[in-house]
Design an enzyme around this catalytic site. Structure first.
Site, PDB file in Angstrom:
ATOM      1  N   LYS A 210       1.312   2.350   8.446  1.00  0.00           N
ATOM      2  CA  LYS A 210       1.997   3.493   9.077  1.00  0.00           C
ATOM      3  C   LYS A 210       1.233   3.938  10.333  1.00  0.00           C
ATOM      4  O   LYS A 210       1.802   4.106  11.391  1.00  0.00           O
ATOM      5  CB  LYS A 210       2.105   4.638   8.059  1.00  0.00           C
ATOM      6  CG  LYS A 210       2.758   5.873   8.592  1.00  0.00           C
ATOM      7  CD  LYS A 210       2.942   6.920   7.501  1.00  0.00           C
ATOM      8  CE  LYS A 210       3.370   8.248   8.133  1.00  0.00           C
ATOM      9  NZ  LYS A 210       3.568   9.313   7.160  1.00  0.00           N
ATOM     10  N   GLU A 216      -9.170  -1.138   6.604  1.00  0.00           N
ATOM     11  CA  GLU A 216      -8.990  -2.319   5.741  1.00  0.00           C
ATOM     12  C   GLU A 216      -7.931  -3.250   6.336  1.00  0.00           C
ATOM     13  O   GLU A 216      -8.113  -4.473   6.416  1.00  0.00           O
ATOM     14  CB  GLU A 216      -8.546  -1.902   4.327  1.00  0.00           C
ATOM     15  CG  GLU A 216      -9.584  -1.173   3.503  1.00  0.00           C
ATOM     16  CD  GLU A 216      -9.587   0.333   3.730  1.00  0.00           C
ATOM     17  OE1 GLU A 216      -9.011   0.794   4.758  1.00  0.00           O
ATOM     18  OE2 GLU A 216     -10.172   1.042   2.903  1.00  0.00           O
ATOM     19  N   GLY A 272       3.477   7.492   3.291  1.00  0.00           N
ATOM     20  CA  GLY A 272       3.108   6.117   2.956  1.00  0.00           C
ATOM     21  C   GLY A 272       3.553   5.716   1.558  1.00  0.00           C
ATOM     22  O   GLY A 272       4.113   4.641   1.336  1.00  0.00           O
ATOM     23  N   ARG A 273       3.335   6.605   0.586  1.00  0.00           N
ATOM     24  CA  ARG A 273       3.670   6.266  -0.809  1.00  0.00           C
ATOM     25  C   ARG A 273       5.159   6.389  -1.096  1.00  0.00           C
ATOM     26  O   ARG A 273       5.597   6.165  -2.222  1.00  0.00           O
ATOM     27  CB  ARG A 273       2.835   7.125  -1.764  1.00  0.00           C
ATOM     28  CG  ARG A 273       2.905   8.612  -1.506  1.00  0.00           C
ATOM     29  CD  ARG A 273       1.814   9.349  -2.275  1.00  0.00           C
ATOM     30  NE  ARG A 273       1.760  10.774  -1.956  1.00  0.00           N
ATOM     31  CZ  ARG A 273       1.068  11.310  -0.964  1.00  0.00           C
ATOM     32  NH1 ARG A 273       0.370  10.519  -0.143  1.00  0.00           N
ATOM     33  NH2 ARG A 273       1.054  12.605  -0.765  1.00  0.00           N
ATOM     34  N   GLU A 358      -1.721  10.532  -5.731  1.00  0.00           N
ATOM     35  CA  GLU A 358      -1.988  10.932  -4.345  1.00  0.00           C
ATOM     36  C   GLU A 358      -1.128  12.144  -3.983  1.00  0.00           C
ATOM     37  O   GLU A 358      -1.497  12.956  -3.141  1.00  0.00           O
ATOM     38  CB  GLU A 358      -1.720   9.757  -3.381  1.00  0.00           C
ATOM     39  CG  GLU A 358      -2.437   9.905  -2.051  1.00  0.00           C
ATOM     40  CD  GLU A 358      -2.434   8.654  -1.199  1.00  0.00           C
ATOM     41  OE1 GLU A 358      -3.491   8.011  -1.044  1.00  0.00           O
ATOM     42  OE2 GLU A 358      -1.353   8.296  -0.672  1.00  0.00           O
ATOM     43  N   HIS A 389      -2.234  -4.412 -27.872  1.00  0.00           N
ATOM     44  CA  HIS A 389      -3.409  -5.103 -28.411  1.00  0.00           C
ATOM     45  C   HIS A 389      -4.680  -4.701 -27.669  1.00  0.00           C
ATOM     46  O   HIS A 389      -5.681  -5.413 -27.721  1.00  0.00           O
ATOM     47  CB  HIS A 389      -3.186  -6.617 -28.342  1.00  0.00           C
ATOM     48  CG  HIS A 389      -2.054  -7.044 -29.230  1.00  0.00           C
ATOM     49  ND1 HIS A 389      -2.217  -7.344 -30.560  1.00  0.00           N
ATOM     50  CD2 HIS A 389      -0.726  -7.148 -28.989  1.00  0.00           C
ATOM     51  CE1 HIS A 389      -1.054  -7.645 -31.092  1.00  0.00           C
ATOM     52  NE2 HIS A 389      -0.127  -7.532 -30.157  1.00  0.00           N
ATOM     53  N   LYS A 513     -13.587   7.901   3.733  1.00  0.00           N
ATOM     54  CA  LYS A 513     -13.388   7.022   4.903  1.00  0.00           C
ATOM     55  C   LYS A 513     -14.436   7.317   5.976  1.00  0.00           C
ATOM     56  O   LYS A 513     -15.035   6.413   6.551  1.00  0.00           O
ATOM     57  CB  LYS A 513     -12.001   7.274   5.521  1.00  0.00           C
ATOM     58  CG  LYS A 513     -10.832   6.760   4.727  1.00  0.00           C
ATOM     59  CD  LYS A 513      -9.571   6.949   5.563  1.00  0.00           C
ATOM     60  CE  LYS A 513      -8.323   6.783   4.742  1.00  0.00           C
ATOM     61  NZ  LYS A 513      -7.097   7.141   5.445  1.00  0.00           N
TER      62      LYS A 513
HETATM   63  O1  F6P Z   1      -5.841   6.460   2.616  1.00  0.00           O
HETATM   64  C1  F6P Z   1      -4.654   6.809   2.028  1.00  0.00           C
HETATM   65  C2  F6P Z   1      -3.507   6.347   2.862  1.00  0.00           C
HETATM   66  O2  F6P Z   1      -3.373   7.165   3.964  1.00  0.00           O
HETATM   67  C3  F6P Z   1      -2.227   6.297   2.045  1.00  0.00           C
HETATM   68  O3  F6P Z   1      -1.602   7.511   1.964  1.00  0.00           O
HETATM   69  C4  F6P Z   1      -1.470   5.259   2.759  1.00  0.00           C
HETATM   70  O4  F6P Z   1      -0.409   4.775   1.994  1.00  0.00           O
HETATM   71  C5  F6P Z   1      -2.553   4.241   3.009  1.00  0.00           C
HETATM   72  O5  F6P Z   1      -3.687   5.015   3.309  1.00  0.00           O
HETATM   73  C6  F6P Z   1      -2.285   3.251   4.094  1.00  0.00           C
HETATM   74  O6  F6P Z   1      -2.076   3.883   5.318  1.00  0.00           O
HETATM   75  P1  F6P Z   1      -1.424   3.103   6.526  1.00  0.00           P
HETATM   76  O7  F6P Z   1      -0.064   2.693   6.123  1.00  0.00           O
HETATM   77  O8  F6P Z   1      -1.416   4.076   7.672  1.00  0.00           O
HETATM   78  O9  F6P Z   1      -2.281   1.905   6.837  1.00  0.00           O
END
Ligand code: F6P
Length: 549
Positions: A210, A216, A272-273, A358, A389, A513
């Site tokens: 987003k 990452e 995002g979620r 979240e 199990h 972060k």
């Molecule tokens: O760190 C949490 C977050 O902001 C989530 O809410 C989001 O889904 C995820 O990181 C990834 O963010 P992006 O889509 O901006 O890479």
């Protein structure tokens, strides 16, 4: 201090406390069913293809009535309308919350900031469909002219969990000639394992972010580009045929080197979620095709409509949300299990963890004052029957109350052989048996009647009264998946509304972060990091010495 009455000072809250103490101090599902056998039919709500049975909950008509009064007092439906209308209900980020617009019909008008967002939603869906069709048909080729056989989605959090979950859920509907993988972890092993057996000439990377600033994702995308170019003679022009982006941030996408023509857009009013039914679902759309993707959106829409229009007594997300509040706030439950009896839903609990935790893992109210009540539970689970199990022992006989959702289907999805299809009844026999055992247990008398020696009777007694919801549908289709996800989205909404928290921000992920950025030079360059606490300083020193030996 806001003039909104504090939740736990409301008369509706006190009425629930009193009801719990007076009528349900030690609730017994055996007694509740004996007193009211009709609850098995009455405590069922239908939405779309979902049959949701909540008869095995520690509630009576009175409980449900009082919970609805709490919802009315906290203006859940007022906030719901504000959300659907595009008001900026995510106040800490000053944003509208309009994931429902992602599945609105073409002719709908949904405005935020004076602009109808629906045409934009459909323009992107159309572009996605065109692109997905070209990849699926082989019309879109890689740099060397080879057909795309592999799709790798690079993203994390909402830009990974949704499409990864839905891809697994709808495996039976996917083009089996395509390999689709999801890379999220900044641990280089994730990308390495995902691409090690792939031919770069046949591989499409979808960089999903987003913000397009998530470390990452950018790190993995950069490594993926290096892997691609290494395999294609270092020709930079290859990037345009092998990388597309899903983002709200065109500038950053261009800065990364992806042609904005290869970017599929979404908007800041999509959390995002809450985003896998936006452009973030491109990998899924390539896998299942645009028609199936639209069927899934139709499923979301069925539940949106239901949530918006069904009366409170028959409103599934409202009921599920309120049941969660009952256990969290009046029984002290700390967690909530989601137990799909479907291998295809293996990633559903992990997806719900972000959606729920979240959203509702908050300890201040909308006005910033602390909450004086429990908020979101720990959400967890894995597919049945594996959990049976492993950890079901604790749910059956442990000291904790763990409300659980059982999700199952009358028919297996997909092209299973006759032998494997026959196994489905065994799977579902477990499904039904577990909710019965959890609810009604086994009394000491029943155990004795089986001839069990007296000293083992306490060990073999099941208390019961473990509450469960049973969600049953005919088959896991794209529409049913959309219905399930929307059901949980709105359930989470209801709970956040009652708890008076902002369910749509996630400031809690920021501190880690920032600190990670500060610590990294200490690991790689051996630099001193000012402001590190003594424990972390010692750990970093130990890491460095291990790293360099
Ligand atoms: O760190 C949490 C977050 O902001 C989530 O809410 C989001 O889904 C995820 O990181 C990834 O963010 P992006 O889509 O901006 O890479």
């Amino acid at each position: 201090m806001s003039d909104v009455p504090q939740l736990n000072r409301r008369p509706e809250w006190a009425a629930l406390e009193e009801h719990r103490a007076r009528d349900l101090r030690e609730p017994s599902l055996r007694e509740l069913f004996a007193a009211d056998p009709g609850r098995a039919e009455r405590y069922v709500v239908h939405v779309g293809d979902l049959r949701i049975d909540y008869s095995k909950h520690l509630v009576t008509d009175e409980t449900l009535r009082l919970l609805r009064e709490l919802a009315a007092a906290t203006d859940v439906f007022g906030l719901r309308e504000a959300m659907f209308r595009g008001e900026r209900i995510n106040t800490t980020e000053d944003r509208a919350v309009l994931h429902t617009a992602l599945r609105a019909p073409r002719e709908a008008v949904i405005e935020t900031g004076g602009r109808n967002v629906v045409p934009g939603v459909h323009a992107v869906l159309d572009r996605m469909a065109d692109f997905a069709d070209r990849v699926r048909s082989g019309a879109w080729t890689g740099h060397t002219g080879k057909r795309i056989r592999n799709v790798v989605n690079i993203g994390i959090g909402g830009s990974d969990l949704g499409p990864a979950m839905a891809y697994e859920a709808l495996r039976a509907y996917t083009d089996r000639s395509l390999t689709v993988r999801f890379v999220s972890n900044v641990d280089g092993a994730d990308l390495h394992e995902a691409v090690r057996d792939l031919d770069p000439a046949e591989t499409l990377f979808i960089v999903a972010s987003k913000t397009f600033t998530t470390i990452e994702t950018i790190t993995n995308a950069t490594a993926a580009r290096a892997w691609l170019l290494a395999g294609l003679d270092g020709d930079d022009k290859a990037v345009a045929r092998h990388f597309v982006a899903l983002s709200t941030n065109a500038e950053k996408v261009a800065g990364f080197g992806i042609d904005p023509a290869n970017m599929f857009e979404f908007w800041d009013w999509v959390g995002g979620r809450y985003s896998y039914d936006s452009a973030i679902g491109l990998s899924l759309m390539i896998a299942i095709g645009p028609d199936r993707f639209r069927e899934m959106l139709d499923g979301f829409r069925i539940v949106d409509e239901h949530f918006r229009t069904a009366p409170a007594e028959a409103n599934a997300p409202l009921i599920l949300g309120l049941l969660g509040i009952w256990y969290t706030n009046f029984f002290g439950a700390q967690s909530h299990a989601v137990l799909p009896y479907s291998h295809h839903l293996s990633k559903f609990p992990a997806y719900l963890q972000q959606l729920d935790m979240e959203s509702n893992g908050k300890s201040v109210q909308r006005d910033g004052t602390p909450v004086g009540w429990q908020t979101g539970p720990v959400v967890w689970g894995t597919p049945g029957t594996n959990g049976q199990h492993a950890y079901y022992q604790l749910i059956h006989q442990g000291t904790k109350l763990i409300p659980a959702d059982f999700i199952g289907f009358a028919r297996p999805a997909g092209e299973l052989s006759e032998d494997l299809r026959a196994q489905h009844d065994l799977l579902m026999a477990n499904f039904f048996a577990q909710t019965q055992a959890l609810a009604f247990g086994k009394t000491p008398e029943e155990v004795r009647a089986e001839g069990v020696p007296e000293e083992l009777v306490p060990h073999r007694t099941f208390q019961g009264n473990r509450p469960t919801t049973t969600v049953l549908a005919r088959e896991l289709t794209p529409s049913v998946l959309g219905q399930l996800v929307a059901l949980y989205e709105h359930k989470v909404f209801v709970q956040g509304a009652v708890w008076n928290i902002d369910s749509f921000d996630q400031w809690g992920v920021e501190l880690g972060k920032v600190l990670a950025k500060r610590v990294e030079p200490a690991l790689t360059e051996g630099a001193d990091v000012p402001g590190l606490d003594p424990s972390t300083t010692a750990l970093v020193a130990a890491y460095r010495s291990l790293r360099n030996t």
